[in-house]
Design a protein around this motif. Structure first.
Motif, short mmCIF file in Angstrom:
data_model
loop_
_atom_site.label_atom_id
_atom_site.label_comp_id
_atom_site.label_asym_id
_atom_site.label_seq_id
_atom_site.Cartn_x
_atom_site.Cartn_y
_atom_site.Cartn_z
N LEU A 1 0.86 -1.18 0.00
CA LEU A 1 0.00 0.00 0.00
C LEU A 1 0.89 1.23 0.00
CD1 LEU A 1 -2.96 1.04 0.15
CD2 LEU A 1 -2.50 1.46 2.57
N VAL B 1 5.55 -1.31 8.19
CA VAL B 1 5.57 0.00 7.53
C VAL B 1 7.03 0.33 7.18
CG1 VAL B 1 5.04 2.47 7.74
CG2 VAL B 1 3.59 0.76 8.88
N ALA C 1 -5.17 -0.75 3.91
CA ALA C 1 -4.15 -1.82 3.85
C ALA C 1 -4.77 -3.15 4.27
CB ALA C 1 -2.97 -1.46 4.75
N ILE D 1 3.17 -1.40 4.06
CA ILE D 1 2.79 -0.02 3.78
C ILE D 1 4.08 0.75 3.58
CG2 ILE D 1 1.65 2.06 4.65
CD1 ILE D 1 -0.01 0.18 6.49
N SER E 1 -0.48 0.51 13.26
CA SER E 1 -0.58 -0.55 12.25
C SER E 1 0.03 -1.85 12.75
CB SER E 1 0.14 -0.13 10.97
OG SER E 1 0.06 -1.19 10.02
#
Length: 145
Positions: free
Chosen positions: A6, A141, A103, A111, A137
């Motif tokens: 994402l 990431v 996501a 991400i 999250s």
């Protein structure tokens, strides 16, 4: 390894730099990318329903046009890098929530976000969506500076 990335974008130079890095990475590992732009919903209170409908329609048109300005260049980057990419628009009062939700809903396993590098008072006043995504999250990431 990662299969679906994402890539949130706000159209900034930092986001475009993150997009370029993301496309190179995705091409190397054979991942596909979903690029998302998050916009706030329109909160309008009036006693005139016709006015509300007209304002909402104008807002939607402008929002969609602006999102395309940010998302189309990313789709072009993906095409040039031979990376499968779809683009989408999400709506939320808090962008980080929409990023995490998107996501999860799109079944992304990574991400990739830009960091604007704000520090001090500016970071406190403006806030960091990247920091919030990092904090909330459960999906990994990768932050590009």
């Amino acid at each position: 390894m990662f299969q679906h990335i994402l890539l949130p974008t706000d159209g900034s130079d930092a986001s475009l730099a993150a997009a370029r890095s993301c496309m190179r990475f995705a091409a190397q590992i054979g991942a596909r990318v979903t690029a998302v732009h998050v916009v706030p919903p329109l909160h309008l209170f009036t006693y005139e329903p016709v006015v509300t409908e007209q304002v909402h329609e104008t807002y939607r048109r402008n929002r969609d046009a602006r999102a395309q300005e940010f998302l189309v260049p990313i789709a072009q980057m993906a095409q040039e890098a031979s990376v499968a990419c779809n683009i989408m628009l999400a709506e939320a009062d808090e962008p980080y929530e929409a990023i995490i939700r998107t996501a999860r809903d799109q079944m992304c396993d990574l991400i990739v976000m830009a960091s604007h590098g704000r520090k001090g008072v500016r970071a406190m006043l403006i806030g960091s969506q990247t920091q919030r995504v990092l904090t909330h999250s459960t999906i990994p990431v990768l932050v590009c500076r």
